[in-house]
Design an enzyme around this catalytic site. Structure first.
Site, PDB file in Angstrom:
ATOM      1  N   THR A 341     -24.382  23.810  -2.541  1.00 47.45           N
ATOM      2  CA  THR A 341     -24.421  24.590  -3.573  1.00 47.45           C
ATOM      3  C   THR A 341     -23.820  23.587  -4.868  1.00 47.45           C
ATOM      4  O   THR A 341     -23.058  22.780  -4.395  1.00 47.45           O
ATOM      5  CB  THR A 341     -23.570  25.855  -3.438  1.00 47.45           C
ATOM      6  N   GLY A 423     -20.081  25.388  -0.880  1.00 49.89           N
ATOM      7  CA  GLY A 423     -19.791  25.450   0.325  1.00 49.89           C
ATOM      8  C   GLY A 423     -19.754  26.526   1.380  1.00 49.89           C
ATOM      9  O   GLY A 423     -18.826  26.679   2.219  1.00 49.89           O
ATOM     10  N   GLY A 424     -20.903  27.188   1.181  1.00 48.57           N
ATOM     11  CA  GLY A 424     -21.224  28.460   2.019  1.00 48.57           C
ATOM     12  C   GLY A 424     -19.879  29.393   2.258  1.00 48.57           C
ATOM     13  O   GLY A 424     -19.211  29.841   1.471  1.00 48.57           O
TER      14      GLY A 424
END
Length: 527
Positions: A341, A423-424
Site C-alpha cells: 500500500t 502494510g496490511g
C-alpha cells in the site's frame, strides 16, 4: 541518531517516494489545496511506486476542513457481475495472481474525482497529473526497495498474460537499482484522463479499451462493471479518547480495528513509550480488535454488526479492555491479512489536512498489466471467501474487505494529525505505535515514525503469526515479552515489513510538522 521533524507554515506533503512528495508540494506552491496536492501525489505514486499502488487499484480519503468538518471518500471497487462461485468452481480459493484475481473494479481514479469535487478544486486536471505523466513517459530511476520487490515478484508474474514482462522486465530480467523504468502506455492513459476527465476511466472510449483488454486477458470484469461504479462519500468512523477524537474509514475497511486499538489502550494506558506495558497492551488490544474485525467486517450490505455503534458503546469497549491481561499474552493462532500500500498526507496554509491511502493489494496487484493502457490491475478481490455466509463472501457486486485505512485525529487543543502506513495487517498496529508515541508520550513526530516497531501476524507472504519486533528496543523488552507468552520473532531494524509510514500535524497557529519513514524512499516536502 534522532532526525529532526520538518516544519513549515505554507504547506506540506509526506509520501513514501520523494518525487511524489515533491509533485504535491509544487501544487501547494502554485496555490493548490491539500486535496489537489494529494491527487498530484497519488498520481505520481501510481507511476513511481507501481509495485505498491496504481490507477488499477483502490483508494480511501479522510479530509479535515478548517471549519471543523471531517469527510471521507470510499474508492473501493465492487466485484464483477460475472464473479460468482461458478467462475471459481475449479478453485478452493480465489487465485492470488492472474486474470481471475483481477475481479474487482479499480476505484482509485473515481476516488480522486470525488475528492476533487467535494473539495471544490480549481486547478486544472492536466496540472495535477503533469508530473505523473512526465515521470511515466521520461522514466523514473528504480530504487533499491523497488528493485527488491520486483526481483521477489518476478517468478510469479513474468509469465502472466499481459504487459508485465514488457514493461517491468524489458531486458528479460527484473529491473535493478539504478535502471530506468519507462511506462509510455501509462503516460498516454494519464494524459488522456487529464484531457478527457477522470470519468473516462469508467465510461466512454477509454473505459471500453480497458474493458476489452481485461476481457482478452481473461478477467471477469466488463464495461458494464466499470460504468456502474462511482466512489462514495461516506461518514467517517469516529471515537473519542482522552484529549482527542479519532477518525477512520468505515467498512469494508479495517478502520474500525485501528480505532478500537486506540480506544482500548486509552482504557489501559502505560507509563512510558516502548516499555513492556506500552507494547504488550497495544498488542493485546490489537488481538481484541482483530477478533471483532474478522468476525464482523466485510461488505457493509451484509454486515450484521454496526461498527460505529460499537465505537459509541462505552460499556462494550470497557468489557473488551477488561478482557486484556496486563501481564500475559492471549493465544494468537489467528490467520492474518496482508497487502502492499501507499499512505500519503498533505496540509495547506488555510487548514485543510488530508490523510489518503491507495493500493493494488499485493506487490504489482494481480500481475495483470493491460497492454494498451499500461494499467496494473489490483487483486483485492482475492480476499473474498468463496464459501460460507460471512460478510466477506464473494457475490457479484460485493465489495471486498480492505486492509486500507487512512487515519486522522482532531485534538482537543485544535491540532489535526493525519497519519498512516502501508502494510496490511500492520497498518492499525503502526498507526497505534506512532499515535501513542507522539500524542501520549510526547515523542517528536519524526522520532515516533523512526523508532523501532512491531507487527503481530503475517506480512510479505510470510505465513507466521508471530510477534515480529525490530531491533532497537531495550534488550530487556524482548525477553519480558517472551516471558509473558508472546511468540517473539526478532527482525532487523528499519525493515520494510514494518510498513512505510508517515504523518502530518497541523497546529492551530498554522505551523505544520511532518514525518516520512526511513524504511521507504520517501520524504517530507515543505512549502
Amino acid at each position: 541518531m534522532m532526525r529532526a521533524t520538518p516544519r513549515s507554515l505554507r504547506g506540506m506533503v509526506s509520501a513514501p517516494h520523494h518525487l511524489a512528495a515533491q509533485a504535491g508540494r509544487d501544487v501547494l506552491a502554485e496555490g493548490g489545496s491539500a486535496v489537489e496536492a494529494a491527487v498530484a501525489t497519488a498520481a505520481c505514486l501510481a507511476v513511481v511506486y507501481p509495485h505498491m499502488t496504481g490507477i488499477g487499484g483502490d483508494g480511501f480519503w479522510l479530509v479535515a476542513e478548517p471549519d471543523g468538518r471531517t469527510w471521507a471518500i470510499d474508492g473501493c471497487g465492487a466485484a464483477a457481475m460475472a464473479a460468482d462461485r461458478a467462475l471459481y468452481r475449479d478453485h478452493a480459493t480465489i487465485p492470488w495472481r492472474g486474470a481471475l484475481a483481477a475481479n474487482t473494479v479499480a476505484g482509485t481514479v473515481a476516488g480522486w474525482q470525488a475528492a476533487l469535487a467535494q473539495s471544490g478544486a480549481t486547478l486544472p486536471l492536466d496540472r495535477l497529473l503533469r508530473d505523473a505523466i512526465h515521470h511515466a513517459r521520461s522514466g523514473v530511476v528504480v530504487t533499491a526497495g523497488g528493485a527488491q520487490v520486483a526481483a521477489a515478484a518476478s517468478p510469479a508474474l513474468r509469465d502472466l498474460p499481459g504487459a508485465y514482462a514488457s514493461i517491468f522486465e524489458p531486458e528479460g530480467r527484473p529491473l535493478v537499482e539504478g535502471d530506468l523504468l519507462r511506462q509510455t502506455a501509462l503516460a498516454a492513459t494519464l494524459e488522456r484522463l487529464a484531457g478527457e476527465g477522470l470519468d473516462g476511466f469508467y465510461r466512454g472510449a477509454l473505459a471500453q479499451i480497458i474493458a476489452d483488454d481485461l476481457a482478452q486477458l481473461g478477467s471477469p470484469l466488463a464495461a458494464a462493471d466499470l460504468a456502474a461504479f462511482d466512489a462514495r462519500n461516506v461518514a467517517p468512523l469516529e471515537v473519542a479518547i482522552t484529549g482527542a477524537r479519532l477518525f477512520n474509514l468505515p467498512p469494508p475497511t479495517q478502520g474500525v480495528a485501528s480505532l478500537l486499538i486506540l480506544a482500548l489502550f486509552d482504557r489501559l494506558r502505560a507509563g512510558e513509550a516502548d516499555g513492556f506495558d506500552h507494547v504488550h497492551r497495544l498488542v493485546e488490544a490489537t488481538k481484541q480488535a482483530f477478533r471483532w474485525r474478522d468476525a464482523h467486517v466485510g461488505d457493509p450490505a451484509t454486515m450484521t454488526q454496526d461498527a460505529q455503534a460499537l465505537l459509541r458503546d462505552a460499556a462494550a469497549l470497557d468489557r473488551m479492555a477488561g478482557a486484556i491481561d496486563p501481564d500475559r499474552a492471549a493465544p494468537w493462532p489467528h490467520p492474518p491479512a496482508l497487502g502492499d500500500t501507499t499512505w500519503f498526507g498533505a496540509a495547506d496554509a488555510r487548514g485543510q489536512v488530508v490523510s489518503c491511502i491507495q493500493s493494488t493489494y499485493f506487490e504489482f496487484g494481480s500481475g495483470i498489466v493491460l497492454p494498451r493502457t499500461g494499467i496494473v490491475w489490483q487483486n483485492r478481490g482475492c480476499s473474498f471467501a468463496l464459501d460460507g455466509d460471512g460478510p466477506n463472501r464473494l457475490r457479484p457486486g460485493a465489495r471486498p474487505f480492505h486492509t486500507l485505512n487512512p487515519a486522522l485525529a482532531r485534538f482537543d487543543d485544535g491540532r489535526v494529525m493525519a497519519y498512516g502506513t502501508m502494510g496490511g495487517e500492520g497498518q492499525p498496529q503502526t498507526q497505534a505505535a506512532i499515535f501513542t508515541r507522539h500524542a501520549l508520550f510526547g515523542q517528536p513526530l519524526q522520532a515516533a515514525v523512526d523508532a523501532p516497531r512491531w507487527l503481530l501476524g503475517r506480512t510479505w507472504g510470510d505465513q507466521s503469526t508471530t510477534l515480529k519486533i525490530e531491533a532497537g528496543f531495550d534488550p530487556a523488552l524482548y525477553d519480558r515479552l517472551a516471558a509473558a507468552g508472546h511468540a517473539v520473532e526478532r527482525v532487523p531494524g528499519r525493515s520494510s515489513m514494518m510498513g512505510h509510514a508517515g504523518a502530518i500535524l497541523r497546529h492551530p497557529g498554522g505551523m505544520i510538522e511532518g514525518a516520512a519513514d526511513p524504511r521507504s524512499d520517501g520524504m517530507v516536502a515543505t512549502w
